[in-house]
Design an enzyme around this catalytic site. Structure first.
Site, PDB file in Angstrom:
ATOM      1  N   LYS A  83      -9.223 -40.296  60.682  1.00 39.07           N
ATOM      2  CA  LYS A  83      -7.964 -40.245  59.932  1.00 39.07           C
ATOM      3  C   LYS A  83      -6.819 -40.028  60.916  1.00 39.07           C
ATOM      4  CE  LYS A  83      -6.629 -37.937  55.609  1.00 39.07           C
ATOM      5  NZ  LYS A  83      -6.875 -36.697  54.845  1.00 39.07           N
TER       6      LYS A  83
HETATM    7  C1  E4P Z   1      -5.357 -36.683  51.617  1.00 38.87           C
HETATM    8  O1  E4P Z   1      -6.250 -37.133  52.299  1.00 38.87           O
HETATM    9  C2  E4P Z   1      -4.823 -35.322  51.766  1.00 38.87           C
HETATM   10  O2  E4P Z   1      -5.847 -34.500  52.252  1.00 38.87           O
HETATM   11  C3  E4P Z   1      -4.378 -34.692  50.467  1.00 38.87           C
HETATM   12  O3  E4P Z   1      -4.616 -35.497  49.355  1.00 38.87           O
HETATM   13  C4  E4P Z   1      -3.051 -34.020  50.530  1.00 38.87           C
HETATM   14  O4  E4P Z   1      -2.743 -33.486  49.286  1.00 38.87           O
HETATM   15  P1  E4P Z   1      -1.700 -32.306  49.042  1.00 38.87           P
HETATM   16  O5  E4P Z   1      -0.355 -32.912  48.879  1.00 38.87           O
HETATM   17  O6  E4P Z   1      -2.166 -31.651  47.780  1.00 38.87           O
HETATM   18  O7  E4P Z   1      -1.783 -31.392  50.240  1.00 38.87           O
END
Ligand code: E4P
Length: 221
Positions: A83
């Site tokens: 990622k």
């Molecule tokens: C995506 O891969 C992220 O880990 C995640 O969905 C972020 O979400 P949040 O806005 O609740 O931190």
């Protein structure tokens, strides 16, 4: 639509995986930090429990650092998706990893143009953060519609991974639009399981069965 769990919490991962609900996992440095333990152990465990794609995020902001970290992250398992953030270095790393057959999830996507560029760099997944857009008064779900339309127009193979999901309605809307994946915090998946009429119905069935059993004490199911 595939369902990923957005967490590094092993208990939640095991719980929902045992129900057959999980196609993959997404993590990020904040989710790792929330669990507090050694992230190495978490990454080892998660990649063992889950057969599907597990997104593990780099923390370097420069191309060469991202490449080194991504290669190390891939040592946790063949199911690791690297990622990377939606930056120019992130896209350069995305292009390099993808050319080597290593899948990449480009994260922190907040516009259709960013999603288009990540797809052109060869990303397997783009992660638009809809909840964080809603939080600042923009329409997160509209971004999913735009990306879906653009990817369909040009037949991009990149999958739309809806991230920053806050509630079950986000999931229904994503499914209606035809998003490929939603990644869900455990609390949202828990809410999707429940309906008040299911609970009331089950309580009534059990109460009626109790009455019947009083009259027929030897009856068993
Ligand atoms: C995506 O891969 C992220 O880990 C995640 O969905 C972020 O979400 P949040 O806005 O609740 O931190």
């Amino acid at each position: 639509m595939k369902i990923f769990l957005d967490t590094a919490n092993l208990e939640s991962i095991k719980k929902f995986n045992d129900m057959g609900l999980l196609d993959g996992i997404t993590t990020n440095p904040s989710l790792m930090s929330k669990e507090g333990g050694n992230p190495k152990n978490a990454m080892e465990e998660i990649t063992k429990i889950i057969q599907g794609d597990v997104s593990l995020e780099v923390v370097s902001t420069e191309y060469s650092g991202m490449m080194d970290e991504g290669k190390r992250l891939r040592e946790y398992g063949d199911n690791v998706v690297v990622k990377v953030p939606m930056t120019s270095d992130g896209l350069k790393a995305c292009k390099s990893f993808s050319s080597q057959g290593i899948p990449v999830n480009v994260t922190l996507i907040f516009s259709a143009n960013q999603a288009l560029l990540a797809a052109k760099s060869g990303a397997k997944y783009v992660s638009p953060f809809i909840g964080r857009l809603d939080d600042i008064g923009q329409d997160g779900m509209n971004l999913i519609k735009e990306i879906k339309e653009i990817f369909s127009n040009y037949d991009f193979k990149t999958q739309i991974l809806v991230a920053s999901v806050r509630h079950p309605l986000h999931v229904i809307d994503s499914a209606k639009i035809g998003a490929d994946v939603v990644t869900l915090p455990p609390g949202v998946l828990d809410k999707m399981l429940q309906h008040p009429l299911t609970k009331i119905g089950l309580d009534n069935f059990l109460a009626d069965w109790e009455k019947l059993k009083q009259k027929n004490p030897d009856t068993k199911i």
